[in-house]
Design an enzyme around this catalytic site. Sequence first.
Site: not given
Length: 445
Positions: A131, A329
């Site tokens: 992440d 992201d």
Amino acid sequence: MASPLLSCIFLCFYLSTVHGAGEDSFVTVPSSSFEPESVCSGEFVKPEQNGSTVYVPLVHRHGPCAPAPSLSTDTRSFADIFRRSRARPSYIVRGKKVSVPAHLGTSVMSLEYVVRVSFGTPAVPQVVVIDTGSDVSWLQCKPCSSGQCFPQKDPLYDPSHSSTYSAVPCASDVCKKLAADAYGSGCTSGKQCGFAISYADGTSTVGAYSQDKLTLAPGAIVQNFYFGCGHGKHAVRGLFDGVLGLGRLRESLGARYGGVFSYCLPSVSSKPGFLALGAGKNPSGFVFTPMGTVPGQPTFSTVTLAGINVGGKKLDLRPSAFSGGMIVDSGTVITGLQSTAYRALRSAFRKAMEAYRLLPNGDLDTCYNLTGYKNVVVPKIALTFTGGATINLDVPNGILVNGCLAFAESGPDGSAGVLGNVNQRAFEVLFDTSTSKFGFRAKAC
């Protein structure tokens, strides 16, 4: 339904007369290419250290090459997954080199990517989501109250079995820095440093901030790695053991490697990608663009779009349409574009796909019923960033997901958008915070 010959004649005539674009602006792909493979046919790449780089295999969390996919019982709909992903950008808008194998997994409807690493002494394998929108890494740990920790692929991590584990003292500088970065939660019992993380998609975890040995690959060990040992988690269903944070702040794993790492997210094939930590100088085969940040949100790294091409035609957009930048992201699925840019892209894409029937969808507004087609003609989409770096998105799996255009409207012009993981598929994406630049290398996995 029309015969294959008539369909071909219609599509060829349609592309040449309506669009006036060359054949290289569209790609004809078999409809089977949209579907994930059910068996892991690619050889699983073992973690390894190559000079100053560590490579870790990267897989989709529920894909055919994910560890123990038979344990994946989550059957959430694509709409549920999209809502979870969309909550994330909505919230956002407000050492040595190591590489680890990575995979895409779709045996249940989840669109996240995982690596297998090991914690503690002796080393205990754990499956964690990568992440770039998080800084603090965490695992679910024992003890955990009944109903607080959710089912996962592996047994809960037991820090009492590790000879190298220690809890971070509440009065330590490390704990004070954690609190300064808004991840602290005061002191737990025994004056241990507490941590707490809440995500916009409903996931949260709390527990003791800790340190232990992290093994990425044989010979690639991070001593005294700081992470959250979660003793309570609220989340959507999923079998991952935790999260590996790769944000910009000092708590992230990326910071331990000088803020330089890269990854390649595989598409729906059964072969793995990778997470590479650390990097050599002047890597070849990349196109580069400047890296920016989001004011007041130091975790995130951004790129700025300069143009979009659909089917070989550049959209008529002013630079102001992209002024908010795009957060890169790995944990967001669908790319969020600012209003003007998204509406122009949607209009051009729908025109290019007029041969196929739009399918009503309450979440994504550009979805198609492709049932019955042996082949599908998909327009290429190219994104150009400041500095001239251009990437041609993988066709079809970097453009369409579950029959839907993998873009959505993120907010008004001037707000931050998000470059989601579908658009990043098959590229090696290089984060280099030391020189404030992004790199993209096509067909890397």
